[in-house]
Write a protein that holds these residues in place. Sequence first.
Motif, PDB file in Angstrom:
ATOM      1  N   GLU A 197     -35.384  61.915  14.862  1.00 38.66           N
ATOM      2  CA  GLU A 197     -36.173  62.136  13.653  1.00 38.66           C
ATOM      3  C   GLU A 197     -36.572  60.815  12.999  1.00 38.66           C
ATOM      4  O   GLU A 197     -37.649  60.712  12.404  1.00 38.66           O
ATOM      5  N   SER A 198     -35.743  59.794  13.152  1.00 33.51           N
ATOM      6  CA  SER A 198     -36.033  58.491  12.531  1.00 33.51           C
ATOM      7  C   SER A 198     -37.243  57.809  13.158  1.00 33.51           C
ATOM      8  O   SER A 198     -37.846  56.929  12.542  1.00 33.51           O
ATOM      9  N   VAL A 199     -37.595  58.201  14.413  1.00 34.12           N
ATOM     10  CA  VAL A 199     -38.779  57.621  15.061  1.00 34.12           C
ATOM     11  C   VAL A 199     -39.907  58.645  15.162  1.00 34.12           C
ATOM     12  O   VAL A 199     -40.834  58.500  15.958  1.00 34.12           O
ATOM     13  N   GLY A 200     -39.826  59.696  14.360  1.00 40.26           N
ATOM     14  CA  GLY A 200     -40.934  60.641  14.252  1.00 40.26           C
ATOM     15  C   GLY A 200     -40.966  61.758  15.267  1.00 40.26           C
ATOM     16  O   GLY A 200     -41.985  62.432  15.429  1.00 40.26           O
ATOM     17  N   ILE A 201     -39.870  61.983  15.984  1.00 38.48           N
ATOM     18  CA  ILE A 201     -39.815  63.082  16.949  1.00 38.48           C
ATOM     19  C   ILE A 201     -39.194  64.289  16.261  1.00 38.48           C
ATOM     20  O   ILE A 201     -37.991  64.316  15.984  1.00 38.48           O
ATOM     21  N   GLU A 202     -40.017  65.282  15.955  1.00 33.73           N
ATOM     22  CA  GLU A 202     -39.579  66.446  15.200  1.00 33.73           C
ATOM     23  C   GLU A 202     -39.313  67.637  16.130  1.00 33.73           C
ATOM     24  O   GLU A 202     -39.978  67.809  17.141  1.00 33.73           O
ATOM     25  N   ASN A 203     -38.344  68.440  15.771  1.00 30.17           N
ATOM     26  CA  ASN A 203     -37.984  69.648  16.514  1.00 30.17           C
ATOM     27  C   ASN A 203     -37.828  69.355  18.013  1.00 30.17           C
ATOM     28  O   ASN A 203     -38.438  70.011  18.862  1.00 30.17           O
ATOM     29  N   PRO A 204     -36.997  68.388  18.366  1.00 31.58           N
ATOM     30  CA  PRO A 204     -36.862  67.999  19.781  1.00 31.58           C
ATOM     31  C   PRO A 204     -36.069  69.011  20.588  1.00 31.58           C
ATOM     32  O   PRO A 204     -35.322  69.834  20.061  1.00 31.58           O
ATOM     33  N   ILE A 205     -36.237  68.916  21.896  1.00 32.73           N
ATOM     34  CA  ILE A 205     -35.412  69.676  22.841  1.00 32.73           C
ATOM     35  C   ILE A 205     -34.202  68.804  23.179  1.00 32.73           C
ATOM     36  O   ILE A 205     -34.355  67.701  23.715  1.00 32.73           O
ATOM     37  N   ILE A 206     -33.021  69.296  22.850  1.00 29.80           N
ATOM     38  CA  ILE A 206     -31.791  68.545  23.109  1.00 29.80           C
ATOM     39  C   ILE A 206     -30.814  69.431  23.870  1.00 29.80           C
ATOM     40  O   ILE A 206     -30.493  70.534  23.431  1.00 29.80           O
ATOM     41  N   CYS A 207     -30.343  68.926  24.987  1.00 31.10           N
ATOM     42  CA  CYS A 207     -29.338  69.624  25.779  1.00 31.10           C
ATOM     43  C   CYS A 207     -27.994  68.930  25.583  1.00 31.10           C
ATOM     44  O   CYS A 207     -27.900  67.699  25.718  1.00 31.10           O
ATOM     45  N   SER A 208     -26.968  69.706  25.258  1.00 30.54           N
ATOM     46  CA  SER A 208     -25.642  69.126  25.038  1.00 30.54           C
ATOM     47  C   SER A 208     -24.581  70.174  25.317  1.00 30.54           C
ATOM     48  O   SER A 208     -24.886  71.365  25.443  1.00 30.54           O
ATOM     49  N   ASN A 209     -23.349  69.741  25.417  1.00 25.52           N
ATOM     50  CA  ASN A 209     -22.236  70.673  25.573  1.00 25.52           C
ATOM     51  C   ASN A 209     -22.095  71.497  24.300  1.00 25.52           C
ATOM     52  O   ASN A 209     -21.948  70.946  23.207  1.00 25.52           O
ATOM     53  N   ILE A 210     -22.149  72.809  24.458  1.00 31.58           N
ATOM     54  CA  ILE A 210     -21.957  73.715  23.319  1.00 31.58           C
ATOM     55  C   ILE A 210     -21.131  74.894  23.822  1.00 31.58           C
ATOM     56  O   ILE A 210     -21.576  75.639  24.697  1.00 31.58           O
ATOM     57  N   ASN A 211     -19.944  75.024  23.284  1.00 40.56           N
ATOM     58  CA  ASN A 211     -19.061  76.106  23.712  1.00 40.56           C
ATOM     59  C   ASN A 211     -18.066  76.449  22.609  1.00 40.56           C
ATOM     60  O   ASN A 211     -17.899  75.681  21.645  1.00 40.56           O
ATOM     61  N   LYS A 212     -17.432  77.559  22.755  1.00 40.15           N
ATOM     62  CA  LYS A 212     -16.584  78.129  21.700  1.00 40.15           C
ATOM     63  C   LYS A 212     -15.365  77.279  21.356  1.00 40.15           C
ATOM     64  O   LYS A 212     -14.857  77.346  20.229  1.00 40.15           O
ATOM     65  N   ILE A 213     -14.883  76.474  22.296  1.00 38.64           N
ATOM     66  CA  ILE A 213     -13.664  75.699  22.040  1.00 38.64           C
ATOM     67  C   ILE A 213     -13.934  74.213  21.783  1.00 38.64           C
ATOM     68  O   ILE A 213     -13.003  73.415  21.671  1.00 38.64           O
ATOM     69  N   GLY A 214     -15.190  73.828  21.691  1.00 39.38           N
ATOM     70  CA  GLY A 214     -15.522  72.433  21.387  1.00 39.38           C
ATOM     71  C   GLY A 214     -15.294  71.474  22.533  1.00 39.38           C
ATOM     72  O   GLY A 214     -15.187  70.255  22.321  1.00 39.38           O
ATOM     73  N   PHE A 215     -15.285  71.971  23.772  1.00 39.55           N
ATOM     74  CA  PHE A 215     -15.044  71.130  24.952  1.00 39.55           C
ATOM     75  C   PHE A 215     -16.166  70.112  25.132  1.00 39.55           C
ATOM     76  O   PHE A 215     -17.321  70.451  25.279  1.00 39.55           O
ATOM     77  N   ARG A 216     -15.826  68.829  25.060  1.00 40.16           N
ATOM     78  CA  ARG A 216     -16.748  67.708  25.254  1.00 40.16           C
ATOM     79  C   ARG A 216     -17.912  67.728  24.265  1.00 40.16           C
ATOM     80  O   ARG A 216     -19.014  67.287  24.575  1.00 40.16           O
ATOM     81  N   MET A 217     -17.647  68.206  23.054  1.00 40.97           N
ATOM     82  CA  MET A 217     -18.672  68.217  22.005  1.00 40.97           C
ATOM     83  C   MET A 217     -18.415  67.051  21.056  1.00 40.97           C
ATOM     84  O   MET A 217     -17.815  67.199  19.991  1.00 40.97           O
ATOM     85  N   CYS A 218     -18.884  65.857  21.457  1.00 44.53           N
ATOM     86  CA  CYS A 218     -18.655  64.654  20.664  1.00 44.53           C
ATOM     87  C   CYS A 218     -19.413  64.735  19.337  1.00 44.53           C
ATOM     88  O   CYS A 218     -20.553  65.174  19.293  1.00 44.53           O
ATOM     89  N   GLY A 219     -18.751  64.303  18.292  1.00 46.19           N
ATOM     90  CA  GLY A 219     -19.331  64.415  16.959  1.00 46.19           C
ATOM     91  C   GLY A 219     -18.674  65.512  16.158  1.00 46.19           C
ATOM     92  O   GLY A 219     -18.828  65.568  14.933  1.00 46.19           O
ATOM     93  N   GLY A 220     -17.952  66.410  16.856  1.00 45.37           N
ATOM     94  CA  GLY A 220     -17.197  67.434  16.144  1.00 45.37           C
ATOM     95  C   GLY A 220     -17.819  68.814  16.225  1.00 45.37           C
ATOM     96  O   GLY A 220     -19.025  68.978  16.030  1.00 45.37           O
ATOM     97  N   PHE A 221     -16.993  69.787  16.503  1.00 46.18           N
ATOM     98  CA  PHE A 221     -17.434  71.178  16.631  1.00 46.18           C
ATOM     99  C   PHE A 221     -18.170  71.655  15.376  1.00 46.18           C
ATOM    100  O   PHE A 221     -19.255  72.229  15.451  1.00 46.18           O
ATOM    101  N   ASP A 222     -17.572  71.421  14.207  1.00 41.07           N
ATOM    102  CA  ASP A 222     -18.172  71.894  12.955  1.00 41.07           C
ATOM    103  C   ASP A 222     -19.530  71.253  12.703  1.00 41.07           C
ATOM    104  O   ASP A 222     -20.449  71.908  12.188  1.00 41.07           O
ATOM    105  N   LYS A 223     -19.672  69.994  13.074  1.00 42.20           N
ATOM    106  CA  LYS A 223     -20.939  69.295  12.882  1.00 42.20           C
ATOM    107  C   LYS A 223     -22.037  69.903  13.757  1.00 42.20           C
ATOM    108  O   LYS A 223     -23.197  70.001  13.331  1.00 42.20           O
ATOM    109  N   TYR A 224     -21.687  70.317  14.960  1.00 44.29           N
ATOM    110  CA  TYR A 224     -22.656  70.980  15.839  1.00 44.29           C
ATOM    111  C   TYR A 224     -23.139  72.286  15.212  1.00 44.29           C
ATOM    112  O   TYR A 224     -24.345  72.562  15.165  1.00 44.29           O
TER     113      TYR A 224
END
Length: 291
Positions: A197-224
């Motif tokens: 967003e800081s370089v003007g890319i809005e509503n981007p497509i982002i693929c990341s680990n997302i799962n119920k137990i927070g496995f490999r979700m860097c930055g914190g489950f709650d933040k995701y």
Amino acid sequence: MDNLLFGDNQFFGVNHMSEEKARAQQMQFQNTSAIIDVLDAAYEEGVKTFMCTTHDRISEICDHVRANPAKYEGFQFYPCMPYAHKYNNAVTEHGMLGALNQFLPDDGLFKTALKGGMAVAKKDVEGLATILIDMEMKMFKGLSTPVIFLQNVVVDLLLGMGFYDAFKIFHDHVRAKYNAEAAYITMNMPMLLDALESVGIENPIICSNINKIGFRMCGGFDKYVETLRDRKVRAIAMSVFASGALKPDEAIKWVSELPNLKSICFGASSRRNIRSTRELVDKYFPVPAAV
């Protein structure tokens, strides 16, 4: 985007929970025909988008699909670049210039090479970056590639360096030359979204680990969860099953209820597992999301 994407980790011995299973899969898919058999099974089960690295053997898959257009009607590739080991091996075997010639696109080779030389002389990062993208896309010529990803090995390095302009370079070149959506794989979705967003890319497509137990979700489950709920992003979830730690029904049900989730990326080695995942997605996440 389709709501279910087929990944390629299992074909190249990548398993984040079990090295033994990774080795077994690498042996299972040492022949490209075995990979094609599984892709055919996925296609027949209605999974027609292949989110793949730019591993050398993917070029053989591309050749096969190009040679059989009627058989793969509607089939799409989502290239994920770069595949770092490929460059390391090529430089070791052919030297720097030999590796460059090996990967450069056929069309306009001299012009592209000249541009690269000027880029080096001027330390033109943008010129070099666009050549590297074109090198990676060479194998997909003539195939449908509506979304093109920058791999997390580069995304997260750039993120750590604070070199956010590189994301915009990738975004602009992919759109201008390939008429495709630029997308990003990361281990830290909330932090990457801030950077984009800081370089003007809005509503981007982002693929990341997302799962119920927070496995490999860097930055914190709650933040995701907060980011998905409150921010504008088109999210793709990978590692939904947390490398086997979660039961499939439980995992798909939970992730499908998240806001701003557009797709699920999964890997499987058999028709049975592909069908099972397809049925669960149809049950809990039935409507394909629009890009």
